[in-house]
Motif scaffolding. Structure first.
Motif, PDB file in Angstrom:
ATOM      1  N   ILE A  42       0.818  -1.214   0.000  1.00  0.00           N
ATOM      2  CA  ILE A  42       0.000   0.000   0.000  1.00  0.00           C
ATOM      3  C   ILE A  42       0.860   1.277   0.000  1.00  0.00           C
ATOM      4  CG2 ILE A  42      -2.053  -1.086   0.962  1.00  0.00           C
ATOM      5  CD1 ILE A  42      -1.220   0.011   3.718  1.00  0.00           C
ATOM      6  N   LYS A  43       2.154   1.101  -0.189  1.00  0.00           N
ATOM      7  CA  LYS A  43       3.105   2.196  -0.403  1.00  0.00           C
ATOM      8  C   LYS A  43       3.196   3.174   0.771  1.00  0.00           C
ATOM      9  CE  LYS A  43       2.356   1.563  -5.273  1.00  0.00           C
ATOM     10  NZ  LYS A  43       1.679   1.989  -6.467  1.00  0.00           N
ATOM     11  N   THR A  44       3.104   2.659   1.983  1.00  0.00           N
ATOM     12  CA  THR A  44       3.211   3.513   3.160  1.00  0.00           C
ATOM     13  C   THR A  44       4.596   3.472   3.792  1.00  0.00           C
ATOM     14  OG1 THR A  44       2.363   1.730   4.556  1.00  0.00           O
ATOM     15  CG2 THR A  44       0.758   3.348   3.724  1.00  0.00           C
ATOM     16  N   VAL A  45       5.399   2.472   3.453  1.00  0.00           N
ATOM     17  CA  VAL A  45       6.740   2.320   4.007  1.00  0.00           C
ATOM     18  C   VAL A  45       7.757   2.522   2.891  1.00  0.00           C
ATOM     19  CG1 VAL A  45       8.342   0.699   5.085  1.00  0.00           C
ATOM     20  CG2 VAL A  45       5.937   0.671   5.732  1.00  0.00           C
ATOM     21  N   LEU A  46       8.826   3.256   3.172  1.00  0.00           N
ATOM     22  CA  LEU A  46       9.928   3.400   2.221  1.00  0.00           C
ATOM     23  C   LEU A  46      11.195   2.907   2.891  1.00  0.00           C
ATOM     24  CD1 LEU A  46       9.280   6.940   0.693  1.00  0.00           C
ATOM     25  CD2 LEU A  46       8.649   4.712  -0.242  1.00  0.00           C
ATOM     26  N   TYR A  47      11.863   1.962   2.240  1.00  0.00           N
ATOM     27  CA  TYR A  47      13.121   1.419   2.750  1.00  0.00           C
ATOM     28  C   TYR A  47      14.196   1.679   1.706  1.00  0.00           C
ATOM     29  CZ  TYR A  47      16.823  -1.798   3.956  1.00  0.00           C
ATOM     30  OH  TYR A  47      18.042  -2.325   4.268  1.00  0.00           O
ATOM     31  N   THR A  48      15.297   2.303   2.089  1.00  0.00           N
ATOM     32  CA  THR A  48      16.408   2.588   1.190  1.00  0.00           C
ATOM     33  C   THR A  48      17.574   1.682   1.538  1.00  0.00           C
ATOM     34  OG1 THR A  48      15.711   4.900   1.075  1.00  0.00           O
ATOM     35  CG2 THR A  48      17.937   4.395   0.327  1.00  0.00           C
ATOM     36  N   GLY A  49      18.173   1.068   0.520  1.00  0.00           N
ATOM     37  CA  GLY A  49      19.308   0.189   0.741  1.00  0.00           C
ATOM     38  C   GLY A  49      20.325   0.302  -0.366  1.00  0.00           C
ATOM     39  N   VAL A  50      21.439  -0.422  -0.192  1.00  0.00           N
ATOM     40  CA  VAL A  50      22.497  -0.482  -1.199  1.00  0.00           C
ATOM     41  C   VAL A  50      22.910  -1.944  -1.348  1.00  0.00           C
ATOM     42  CG1 VAL A  50      24.395  -0.058   0.425  1.00  0.00           C
ATOM     43  CG2 VAL A  50      24.683   0.548  -1.978  1.00  0.00           C
ATOM     44  N   THR A  51      23.229  -2.358  -2.565  1.00  0.00           N
ATOM     45  CA  THR A  51      23.615  -3.744  -2.822  1.00  0.00           C
ATOM     46  C   THR A  51      24.482  -3.824  -4.064  1.00  0.00           C
ATOM     47  OG1 THR A  51      22.775  -6.001  -3.151  1.00  0.00           O
ATOM     48  CG2 THR A  51      21.560  -4.231  -4.224  1.00  0.00           C
ATOM     49  N   ASN A  52      25.203  -4.931  -4.204  1.00  0.00           N
ATOM     50  CA  ASN A  52      25.955  -5.168  -5.440  1.00  0.00           C
ATOM     51  C   ASN A  52      25.244  -6.188  -6.329  1.00  0.00           C
ATOM     52  OD1 ASN A  52      26.441  -7.452  -3.931  1.00  0.00           O
ATOM     53  ND2 ASN A  52      28.579  -7.622  -4.534  1.00  0.00           N
ATOM     54  N   ASP A  53      24.099  -6.699  -5.880  1.00  0.00           N
ATOM     55  CA  ASP A  53      23.325  -7.682  -6.643  1.00  0.00           C
ATOM     56  C   ASP A  53      21.843  -7.428  -6.390  1.00  0.00           C
ATOM     57  OD1 ASP A  53      22.078  -9.879  -7.774  1.00  0.00           O
ATOM     58  OD2 ASP A  53      23.518 -11.331  -6.981  1.00  0.00           O
ATOM     59  N   LEU A  54      21.255  -6.583  -7.215  1.00  0.00           N
ATOM     60  CA  LEU A  54      19.876  -6.149  -6.991  1.00  0.00           C
ATOM     61  C   LEU A  54      18.882  -7.301  -7.094  1.00  0.00           C
ATOM     62  CD1 LEU A  54      18.125  -3.741  -6.309  1.00  0.00           C
ATOM     63  CD2 LEU A  54      18.045  -3.177  -8.750  1.00  0.00           C
ATOM     64  N   LYS A  55      19.060  -8.177  -8.053  1.00  0.00           N
ATOM     65  CA  LYS A  55      18.130  -9.299  -8.213  1.00  0.00           C
ATOM     66  C   LYS A  55      18.138 -10.192  -6.971  1.00  0.00           C
ATOM     67  CE  LYS A  55      16.798 -13.025 -11.265  1.00  0.00           C
ATOM     68  NZ  LYS A  55      15.879 -12.752 -12.320  1.00  0.00           N
ATOM     69  N   SER A  56      19.316 -10.506  -6.480  1.00  0.00           N
ATOM     70  CA  SER A  56      19.432 -11.331  -5.281  1.00  0.00           C
ATOM     71  C   SER A  56      18.842 -10.618  -4.069  1.00  0.00           C
ATOM     72  CB  SER A  56      20.894 -11.675  -5.023  1.00  0.00           C
ATOM     73  OG  SER A  56      21.030 -12.412  -3.841  1.00  0.00           O
ATOM     74  N   ARG A  57      19.098  -9.331  -3.945  1.00  0.00           N
ATOM     75  CA  ARG A  57      18.568  -8.576  -2.803  1.00  0.00           C
ATOM     76  C   ARG A  57      17.046  -8.543  -2.838  1.00  0.00           C
ATOM     77  NH1 ARG A  57      21.066  -5.148   0.852  1.00  0.00           N
ATOM     78  NH2 ARG A  57      22.753  -6.592   0.364  1.00  0.00           N
ATOM     79  N   LEU A  58      16.471  -8.434  -4.026  1.00  0.00           N
ATOM     80  CA  LEU A  58      15.015  -8.472  -4.138  1.00  0.00           C
ATOM     81  C   LEU A  58      14.476  -9.808  -3.642  1.00  0.00           C
ATOM     82  CD1 LEU A  58      14.438  -6.788  -7.605  1.00  0.00           C
ATOM     83  CD2 LEU A  58      13.987  -5.824  -5.336  1.00  0.00           C
ATOM     84  N   TYR A  59      15.170 -10.874  -3.984  1.00  0.00           N
ATOM     85  CA  TYR A  59      14.753 -12.204  -3.509  1.00  0.00           C
ATOM     86  C   TYR A  59      14.715 -12.230  -1.990  1.00  0.00           C
ATOM     87  CZ  TYR A  59      14.738 -17.082  -2.263  1.00  0.00           C
ATOM     88  OH  TYR A  59      14.418 -18.283  -1.690  1.00  0.00           O
ATOM     89  N   TRP A  60      15.761 -11.725  -1.342  1.00  0.00           N
ATOM     90  CA  TRP A  60      15.826 -11.775   0.123  1.00  0.00           C
ATOM     91  C   TRP A  60      14.797 -10.862   0.767  1.00  0.00           C
ATOM     92  CZ3 TRP A  60      17.497 -15.987   1.788  1.00  0.00           C
ATOM     93  CH2 TRP A  60      18.523 -16.665   1.126  1.00  0.00           C
ATOM     94  N   HIS A  61      14.460  -9.760   0.114  1.00  0.00           N
ATOM     95  CA  HIS A  61      13.392  -8.915   0.652  1.00  0.00           C
ATOM     96  C   HIS A  61      12.050  -9.640   0.561  1.00  0.00           C
ATOM     97  CE1 HIS A  61      15.085  -5.032   1.750  1.00  0.00           C
ATOM     98  NE2 HIS A  61      15.902  -5.108   0.706  1.00  0.00           N
ATOM     99  N   GLN A  62      11.873 -10.428  -0.487  1.00  0.00           N
ATOM    100  CA  GLN A  62      10.613 -11.149  -0.668  1.00  0.00           C
ATOM    101  C   GLN A  62      10.545 -12.428   0.149  1.00  0.00           C
ATOM    102  OE1 GLN A  62      10.747 -11.426  -4.927  1.00  0.00           O
ATOM    103  NE2 GLN A  62       9.696  -9.491  -5.196  1.00  0.00           N
TER     104      GLN A  62
END
Length: 102
Positions: free
Chosen positions: A18-38
């Motif tokens: 519902i777009k109420t939370v914003l989380y900012t991060g940094v990574t060297n592997d965006l696809k992998s980081r998306l997996y871990w967030h999910q």
């Protein structure tokens, strides 16, 4: 060691459904980081699970980790309003970009 200019670092912003939370991060592997967030149960049972920020809405690419970290810290220090402006300029509909990352 990678050749200069072949490094990939990303500053990214995730949100919840519902777009109420914003989380900012940094990574060297965006696809992998998306997996871990999910799939936060594998690494983090608190913040990610609690706020359910699984959706990528913004990212920037950098060749240098120090520059990426400085940018991440800069964005983290901004107000919600300034972050929303940044996101809207990049992704006017706040479309979830997870499927666009290869």
């Amino acid at each position: 060691m990678k050749t200069l200019g072949t490094h990939n670092y990303y500053v990214y912003i995730m949100t919840n459904k519902i777009k109420t939370v914003l989380y900012t991060g940094v990574t060297n592997d965006l696809k992998s980081r998306l997996y871990w967030h999910q799939h936060p149960e594998a690494i983090d049972r608190s913040f990610t699970s609690k706020f359910k920020y699984f959706y990528l809405i913004y990212f920037e690419h950098f060749d240098d980790i120090e520059t990426a970290i400085r940018r991440e810290k800069q964005i983290k220090g901004w107000t919600r309003e300034k972050k929303e402006t940044l996101i809207t300029e990049f992704n006017s509909d706040w479309k979830f970009l997870n499927e666009e990352i290869e």
